[in-house]
Design an enzyme around this catalytic site. Structure first.
Site, PDB file in Angstrom:
ATOM      1  N   LYS A   9       0.824  -1.221   0.000  1.00  0.00           N
ATOM      2  CA  LYS A   9       0.000   0.000   0.000  1.00  0.00           C
ATOM      3  C   LYS A   9       0.853   1.264   0.000  1.00  0.00           C
ATOM      4  O   LYS A   9       0.594   2.189  -0.762  1.00  0.00           O
ATOM      5  CB  LYS A   9      -0.929   0.039   1.229  1.00  0.00           C
ATOM      6  CG  LYS A   9      -1.947  -1.076   1.290  1.00  0.00           C
ATOM      7  CD  LYS A   9      -2.889  -0.880   2.468  1.00  0.00           C
ATOM      8  CE  LYS A   9      -2.196  -0.835   3.804  1.00  0.00           C
ATOM      9  NZ  LYS A   9      -1.605  -2.108   4.261  1.00  0.00           N
ATOM     10  N   ARG A  68      -9.231   1.465   9.433  1.00  0.00           N
ATOM     11  CA  ARG A  68      -8.785   0.116   9.767  1.00  0.00           C
ATOM     12  C   ARG A  68      -9.783  -0.612  10.660  1.00  0.00           C
ATOM     13  O   ARG A  68      -9.592  -1.791  10.941  1.00  0.00           O
ATOM     14  CB  ARG A  68      -7.494   0.237  10.574  1.00  0.00           C
ATOM     15  CG  ARG A  68      -6.243  -0.278   9.936  1.00  0.00           C
ATOM     16  CD  ARG A  68      -5.133   0.043  10.920  1.00  0.00           C
ATOM     17  NE  ARG A  68      -3.942  -0.704  10.697  1.00  0.00           N
ATOM     18  CZ  ARG A  68      -2.987  -0.350   9.847  1.00  0.00           C
ATOM     19  NH1 ARG A  68      -3.115   0.721   9.108  1.00  0.00           N
ATOM     20  NH2 ARG A  68      -1.914  -1.085   9.745  1.00  0.00           N
ATOM     21  N   ARG A  85      11.681  -6.454   4.281  1.00  0.00           N
ATOM     22  CA  ARG A  85      11.681  -5.072   4.751  1.00  0.00           C
ATOM     23  C   ARG A  85      12.330  -4.980   6.134  1.00  0.00           C
ATOM     24  O   ARG A  85      13.038  -4.028   6.430  1.00  0.00           O
ATOM     25  CB  ARG A  85      10.243  -4.537   4.801  1.00  0.00           C
ATOM     26  CG  ARG A  85      10.179  -3.065   5.122  1.00  0.00           C
ATOM     27  CD  ARG A  85       8.789  -2.497   4.932  1.00  0.00           C
ATOM     28  NE  ARG A  85       7.890  -2.893   6.004  1.00  0.00           N
ATOM     29  CZ  ARG A  85       6.583  -2.654   5.999  1.00  0.00           C
ATOM     30  NH1 ARG A  85       6.026  -2.039   4.977  1.00  0.00           N
ATOM     31  NH2 ARG A  85       5.837  -3.035   6.997  1.00  0.00           N
ATOM     32  N   ARG A  87      12.252  -1.775  10.677  1.00  0.00           N
ATOM     33  CA  ARG A  87      11.074  -1.211  11.330  1.00  0.00           C
ATOM     34  C   ARG A  87      10.760  -1.996  12.589  1.00  0.00           C
ATOM     35  O   ARG A  87      10.808  -3.221  12.588  1.00  0.00           O
ATOM     36  CB  ARG A  87       9.887  -1.255  10.364  1.00  0.00           C
ATOM     37  CG  ARG A  87       9.215   0.083  10.210  1.00  0.00           C
ATOM     38  CD  ARG A  87       8.140   0.015   9.155  1.00  0.00           C
ATOM     39  NE  ARG A  87       6.910  -0.571   9.659  1.00  0.00           N
ATOM     40  CZ  ARG A  87       5.770  -0.529   8.992  1.00  0.00           C
ATOM     41  NH1 ARG A  87       5.709   0.064   7.825  1.00  0.00           N
ATOM     42  NH2 ARG A  87       4.687  -1.073   9.507  1.00  0.00           N
ATOM     43  N   ARG A 136       0.133  -8.600  13.652  1.00  0.00           N
ATOM     44  CA  ARG A 136      -0.475  -7.584  12.771  1.00  0.00           C
ATOM     45  C   ARG A 136      -1.408  -8.234  11.758  1.00  0.00           C
ATOM     46  O   ARG A 136      -2.457  -7.682  11.422  1.00  0.00           O
ATOM     47  CB  ARG A 136       0.611  -6.776  12.054  1.00  0.00           C
ATOM     48  CG  ARG A 136       1.210  -5.709  12.961  1.00  0.00           C
ATOM     49  CD  ARG A 136       2.552  -5.244  12.489  1.00  0.00           C
ATOM     50  NE  ARG A 136       2.526  -4.660  11.166  1.00  0.00           N
ATOM     51  CZ  ARG A 136       3.566  -4.643  10.344  1.00  0.00           C
ATOM     52  NH1 ARG A 136       4.711  -5.177  10.697  1.00  0.00           N
ATOM     53  NH2 ARG A 136       3.457  -4.080   9.166  1.00  0.00           N
TER      54      ARG A 136
HETATM   55  P1  ADP Z   1       1.076  -1.978   7.722  1.00  0.00           P
HETATM   56  O1  ADP Z   1      -0.065  -1.673   6.822  1.00  0.00           O
HETATM   57  O2  ADP Z   1       2.237  -2.592   6.991  1.00  0.00           O
HETATM   58  O3  ADP Z   1       0.682  -2.735   8.955  1.00  0.00           O
HETATM   59  P2  ADP Z   1       1.184   0.778   8.629  1.00  0.00           P
HETATM   60  O4  ADP Z   1       2.320   1.691   8.424  1.00  0.00           O
HETATM   61  O5  ADP Z   1      -0.080   1.082   7.897  1.00  0.00           O
HETATM   62  O6  ADP Z   1       1.733  -0.652   8.274  1.00  0.00           O
HETATM   63  O7  ADP Z   1       0.831   0.702  10.194  1.00  0.00           O
HETATM   64  C1  ADP Z   1       1.813   0.446  11.178  1.00  0.00           C
HETATM   65  C2  ADP Z   1       1.180   0.556  12.566  1.00  0.00           C
HETATM   66  O8  ADP Z   1       0.673   1.894  12.785  1.00  0.00           O
HETATM   67  C3  ADP Z   1      -0.041  -0.351  12.821  1.00  0.00           C
HETATM   68  O9  ADP Z   1       0.316  -1.645  13.198  1.00  0.00           O
HETATM   69  C4  ADP Z   1      -0.755   0.429  13.939  1.00  0.00           C
HETATM   70  O10 ADP Z   1      -0.132   0.236  15.185  1.00  0.00           O
HETATM   71  C5  ADP Z   1      -0.539   1.879  13.532  1.00  0.00           C
HETATM   72  N1  ADP Z   1      -1.655   2.367  12.658  1.00  0.00           N
HETATM   73  C6  ADP Z   1      -1.541   2.779  11.375  1.00  0.00           C
HETATM   74  N2  ADP Z   1      -2.733   3.161  10.888  1.00  0.00           N
HETATM   75  C7  ADP Z   1      -3.635   2.978  11.879  1.00  0.00           C
HETATM   76  C8  ADP Z   1      -5.039   3.157  11.982  1.00  0.00           C
HETATM   77  N3  ADP Z   1      -5.780   3.616  10.967  1.00  0.00           N
HETATM   78  N4  ADP Z   1      -5.623   2.854  13.173  1.00  0.00           N
HETATM   79  C9  ADP Z   1      -4.920   2.398  14.196  1.00  0.00           C
HETATM   80  N5  ADP Z   1      -3.595   2.184  14.160  1.00  0.00           N
HETATM   81  C10 ADP Z   1      -2.945   2.470  13.018  1.00  0.00           C
END
Ligand code: ADP
Length: 196
Positions: A14, A89, A128, A134, A145
């Site tokens: 994404k 989410r 990654r 990360r 996750r």
């Molecule tokens: P990925 O899609 O690879 O899991 P992201 O960068 O989108 O990575 O998200 C990393 C972390 O940031 C999530 O595991 C969560 O802890 C937090 N996060 C990101 N977006 C949200 C959201 N919309 N609501 C709650 N937590 C979020």
């Protein structure tokens, strides 16, 4: 004026596609994950609150996340369209976004689902982890996750499917192939790339 959402499991690509679509459509890519990570780096109050959730692979609480996105969408550059990556989410976040859009007399143009096989996404996240380090890319947290995604986020795909405007895209292939696929599917939905 293009308003898009990008939805899909961790590791589906994404973030990578968001940057490219943002350029193609001339709209800001708003990634809640990136915003949280930059707040953690800068040790802001929000970052301090979010860090534990991120490192554990849990969603940051909806209240915090919804407030963050509301503020971000109110900024000038988001008035002419936006691409949300990683938000909403949860069903609570869908409600908050719906309310925000309704109160601004606007709506989403399309929701792009990046479909990717779990084995492939885990392999990408491992890669990654070794490249970027990360804090939430180690095996245990990645597994968590994926569970959180399956429980909290995957059901949103049905919600958006029921509303029409969901565009399913195969996320396997090169970055360019996937971008081309998304752009042609959106064109097919009447969402054209602006000529600049
Ligand atoms: P990925 O899609 O690879 O899991 P992201 O960068 O989108 O990575 O998200 C990393 C972390 O940031 C999530 O595991 C969560 O802890 C937090 N996060 C990101 N977006 C949200 C959201 N919309 N609501 C709650 N937590 C979020």
């Amino acid at each position: 004026m293009t308003r898009l959402l990008l939805i899909g499991p961790p590791g589906a690509g994404k973030g990578t596609q968001a940057v490219r679509l943002s350029e193609a459509y001339g709209i800001p890519a708003i990634s809640t994950g990136d915003i949280f990570r930059s707040n953690v780096r800068n040790q802001t109050e929000l970052g301090t609150l979010a860090k534990g959730y991120i490192d554990a692979g849990d969603n940051v609480p909806d209240e915090l996340t919804n407030a963050l996105v509301r503020d971000r969408l109110a900024e000038d550059d988001a008035q002419h369209g936006f691409l949300l990556d990683g938000y909403p989410r949860t069903t609570d976040q869908v409600r908050a976004l719906d309310a925000f859009l309704a109160s601004h007399d606007t709506a989403l143009d399309a929701v792009v689902e990046l479909v990717a096989d779990p084995e492939e996404t885990v392999a990408r996240l491992r890669k990654r982890a070794s490249e970027q380090g990360r804090s939430d890319d180690n095996d245990d947290v990645v597994r968590h996750r994926l569970e959180v995604y399956a429980r909290e986020t995957a059901p949103l795909i049905d919600v958006y499917e029921g509303r029409s405007g969901l565009v399913k895209i195969d996320g396997l292939g090169t970055v360019d192939e996937v971008t081309d696929r998304i752009i042609s599917a959106l064109t097919g939905h009447g969402i054209a790339v602006p000529v600049r």
